[in-house]
Structures are given as structure tokens and as C-alpha cells.
Design an enzyme around this catalytic site. Structure first.
Site, PDB file in Angstrom:
ATOM      1  N   ASN A 134       0.875  -1.184   0.000  1.00 30.90           N
ATOM      2  CA  ASN A 134       0.000   0.000   0.000  1.00 30.90           C
ATOM      3  C   ASN A 134       0.907   1.227   0.000  1.00 30.90           C
ATOM      4  OD1 ASN A 134      -1.767   2.069   0.551  1.00 30.90           O
ATOM      5  ND2 ASN A 134      -2.305   1.357   2.622  1.00 30.90           N
ATOM      6  N   TRP A 135       1.007   1.876  -1.151  1.00 30.15           N
ATOM      7  CA  TRP A 135       1.932   3.015  -1.269  1.00 30.15           C
ATOM      8  C   TRP A 135       1.374   4.268  -0.604  1.00 30.15           C
ATOM      9  CZ3 TRP A 135       4.025   2.986  -7.043  1.00 30.15           C
ATOM     10  CH2 TRP A 135       4.672   1.763  -7.275  1.00 30.15           C
ATOM     11  N   LYS A 136       0.117   4.229  -0.189  1.00 22.22           N
ATOM     12  CA  LYS A 136      -0.524   5.401   0.427  1.00 22.22           C
ATOM     13  C   LYS A 136      -0.307   6.639  -0.456  1.00 22.22           C
ATOM     14  CE  LYS A 136      -0.150   3.181   4.857  1.00 22.22           C
ATOM     15  NZ  LYS A 136      -0.082   3.265   6.297  1.00 22.22           N
ATOM     16  N   HIS A 152      -9.505   1.078   4.654  1.00 27.00           N
ATOM     17  CA  HIS A 152      -8.250   1.205   5.399  1.00 27.00           C
ATOM     18  C   HIS A 152      -8.477   2.107   6.612  1.00 27.00           C
ATOM     19  CE1 HIS A 152      -4.171   2.410   6.415  1.00 27.00           C
ATOM     20  NE2 HIS A 152      -3.801   1.274   5.860  1.00 27.00           N
ATOM     21  N   GLU A 189      -6.903   4.486   7.767  1.00 30.44           N
ATOM     22  CA  GLU A 189      -6.717   5.927   7.517  1.00 30.44           C
ATOM     23  C   GLU A 189      -7.956   6.517   6.847  1.00 30.44           C
ATOM     24  OE1 GLU A 189      -2.943   5.463   5.558  1.00 30.44           O
ATOM     25  OE2 GLU A 189      -2.092   4.848   7.472  1.00 30.44           O
ATOM     26  N   GLU A 246      -5.657  -5.124  10.454  1.00 36.38           N
ATOM     27  CA  GLU A 246      -4.628  -4.126  10.723  1.00 36.38           C
ATOM     28  C   GLU A 246      -4.930  -3.403  12.028  1.00 36.38           C
ATOM     29  OE1 GLU A 246      -2.561  -2.935   6.785  1.00 36.38           O
ATOM     30  OE2 GLU A 246      -4.211  -1.574   7.162  1.00 36.38           O
ATOM     31  N   GLY A 276       2.479   1.984  10.929  1.00 40.73           N
ATOM     32  CA  GLY A 276       3.462   3.060  10.795  1.00 40.73           C
ATOM     33  C   GLY A 276       4.135   3.436  12.103  1.00 40.73           C
ATOM     34  N   SER A 290       3.315  -2.410  10.364  1.00 34.90           N
ATOM     35  CA  SER A 290       4.758  -2.522  10.583  1.00 34.90           C
ATOM     36  C   SER A 290       5.323  -3.885  10.186  1.00 34.90           C
ATOM     37  CB  SER A 290       5.103  -2.181  12.036  1.00 34.90           C
ATOM     38  OG  SER A 290       4.735  -0.841  12.317  1.00 34.90           O
ATOM     39  N   GLY A 316       2.751  -1.186   4.336  1.00 35.75           N
ATOM     40  CA  GLY A 316       2.868   0.233   4.013  1.00 35.75           C
ATOM     41  C   GLY A 316       4.328   0.607   3.804  1.00 35.75           C
ATOM     42  N   GLY A 317       4.954   1.111   4.849  1.00 36.06           N
ATOM     43  CA  GLY A 317       6.310   1.653   4.772  1.00 36.06           C
ATOM     44  C   GLY A 317       7.309   0.778   4.031  1.00 36.06           C
TER      45      GLY A 317
HETATM   46  P1  PGA Z   1       2.808   0.099   7.756  1.00 32.65           P
HETATM   47  O1  PGA Z   1       1.335   0.339   7.121  1.00 32.65           O
HETATM   48  O2  PGA Z   1       3.319  -1.193   7.121  1.00 32.65           O
HETATM   49  O3  PGA Z   1       3.597   1.292   7.338  1.00 32.65           O
HETATM   50  O4  PGA Z   1       2.624  -0.038   9.212  1.00 32.65           O
HETATM   51  C1  PGA Z   1       0.456  -0.721   6.903  1.00 32.65           C
HETATM   52  C2  PGA Z   1      -0.830  -0.209   6.298  1.00 32.65           C
HETATM   53  O5  PGA Z   1      -1.296   0.876   6.690  1.00 32.65           O
HETATM   54  O6  PGA Z   1      -1.429  -0.868   5.420  1.00 32.65           O
END
Ligand code: PGA
Length: 252
Positions: free
Chosen positions: A9-11, A95, A97, A167, A173, A213, A234-235
Site C-alpha cells: 500500500n503506497w498510500k 483502510h 486511515e 490491521e 506506521g 509494521s 505500508g512503509g
Molecule cells: P505500515 O502500514 O506497514 O507502514 O505499518 C500498513 C498499512 O497501513 O497498510
């Protein structure tokens, strides 16, 4: 046997040249991987270009959201037929967010999920508790609410095309991964809910990713758990070497 699925997920990261650079590097490193499903989810503006650049590889492309109407006066939104027409195969829905910053609810997640299915896309439906909910002992209630609300009224056939992502918001993050045992406990609980909502075959067939994470260093332990079928990352998906290492380590 559920095939593992690793999605990046590149956000809201990557300009157009950066997106193409990342995809070229990923293609070189993991473009031939078929033992697990690999998906990248760039921002909307890069979807067409990333699909084009992934064509001669096993990497599939997903969007990060979808609107529930097919077309209309909905300024700023992107619909299922539009995503399907550029070759997108997956879409992340609900998600945390989106739930936290953009007013997403179980009801809108449900509508978006139906729209994705109607347009031949595979939804990656996200659920997860936040820190306050975990600390006050409400994790299982929140998860039950997210799963039953987001999947309300769907059929067993629909479920065969849906991926779930657990999640925990406190692990996104933050560098704080849920321990493999903590994640497994919730994944098992989700599978029990699916058994009640649908049937055993559906519960057994549904892939449930863990997200929060996830890194090359902890993916192996996570996917070694009986109910963890991959990761939403994500990251660590923003750099080719870490995402490639993570994909490789998920196969061991
Ligand atoms: P993260 O994000 O791997 O940076 O914790 C995961 C996500 O939000 O899908």
C-alpha cells in the site's frame, strides 16, 4: 490451501517518475514470483502507468479506494468501471486511515465492496481496532463489528473474491508490530466469524492478511501462523529492496 498474498500500500507517496522507478526495480527483483500473489497499490494517478509497466510480470495492481456509483456528478471520486478499464485487479477498502480521516464507516465499506465485486475487482477489506479499543478490552467487539458490518449481505461466492486485512491501528506506521501470537488470535477469531456468517468452506478459503509494521524481518514468523495468509504492507513497500525481501521471506 490458501495462496499467500503480499500487497504493498503506497498510500500518498511517490511522484510519477518515482512510481515508475519503483515498479521497474520490483519487476527485476520479484517480477517472476508466482508462489505468492504480489500486488502493488499506487495512488490513483499512477494506476494506468503502473499497470502498463507490470504487464510482462506476475505483479498485479490495486487501487486504494473506489466509489460505489459507476458514474455521475461526484467530483473527485473514481469508480469501479474506471479502475477495471485501466487493468486494476484489486482495491483496498476501509483502510483505517480512510476510517479515521475520511469518515469511512462499515456501511460505506460495504457499499464500496459491492461496487468492486460488481466491476470484477477483488476487494481487500480492512478491519482493525485502535489503541484505546485494545486497551479497554474491546478488540474482539470492534473486529466483530467491522467484519459483520463490512461484509453484510454478501454471498459465499462474493467471499471467494474478497481478501480481508487485519490491521491493528496501533501497529500501523508505528514500528509496533502485533506479536505473531497476538495477530494469530485475532485472525482465528475472524475466521470464526466467517464460519458463522457463511460456512466452513468459505471461512477456510478466505485469505486474511496481517498489516501493521510488517518488515522483511518479521514476515516469516507472521505467515507461519495458521490463520495469517500474507500481509498488507505500508512503509516497507516503498523501497524495492525491502518489498522484494519481504516477498521472498514470505515464501520460506
Ligand atoms: P505500515 O502500514 O506497514 O507502514 O505499518 C500498513 C498499512 O497501513 O497498510
Amino acid at each position: 490451501m490458501r495462496k499467500k498474498i503480499i500487497a504493498g500500500n503506497w498510500k500518498m507517496y511517490k511522484t510519477a517518475p518515482e512510481a515508475l522507478e519503483l515498479v521497474a526495480a520490483l519487476k527485476k527483483e520479484i517480477g517472476g514470483v508466482t508462489a505468492v500473489d504480489v500486488v502493488v497499490c499506487p495512488p490513483f494517478v499512477h494506476l494506468g502507468a503502473v499497470v502498463d509497466n507490470c504487464r510482462a510480470s506476475s505483479i498485479a495492481v490495486g487501487a486504494q479506494n473506489i466509489y460505489w456509483e459507476d458514474a455521475g456528478a461526484f467530483t473527485g471520486e473514481v469508480s469501479g468501471p474506471m479502475l477495471a478499464s485501466v487493468g486494476v485487479k484489486y482495491v483496498i477498502i476501509g483502510h483505517s486511515e480512510r476510517r479515521q480521516f475520511f469518515g469511512e464507516t462499515n456501511e460505506t465499506v460495504n457499499k464500496r465492496t459491492r461496487a468492486a465485486l460488481k466491476n470484477g475487482l477483488k476487494p481487500i477489506v480492512c478491519v482493525g481496532e485502535n489503541l484505546a479499543e485494545r486497551e479497554s478490552g474491546r478488540t474482539f467487539d470492534v473486529i466483530r463489528d467491522h467484519v459483520t458490518g463490512s461484509l453484510a449481505g454478501l454471498t459465499k461466492e462474493d467471499m471467494l473474491r474478497i481478501v480481508l486485512a487485519y490491521e491493528p491501528v496501533w501497529a500501523i506506521g508505528t514500528g509496533k508490530t502485533a506479536s505473531a501470537a497476538q495477530a494469530q488470535e485475532v485472525h482465528k477469531f475472524i475466521r470464526e466469524i466467517l464460519l458463522k456468517m457463511f460456512d466452513k468452506a468459505t471461512a477456510d478459503a478466505t485469505r486474511i492478511q496481517y498489516g501493521g509494521s510488517v518488515k522483511p524481518e518479521n514476515i516469516a514468523e507472521l505467515v507461519a501462523q495458521p490463520d495469517i495468509d500474507g500481509a498488507l504492507v505500508g512503509g516497507a513497500s516503498l523501497k524495492a529492496d525491502s518489498f522484494a525481501a519481504l516477498v521472498r521471506n514470505s515464501m520460506n
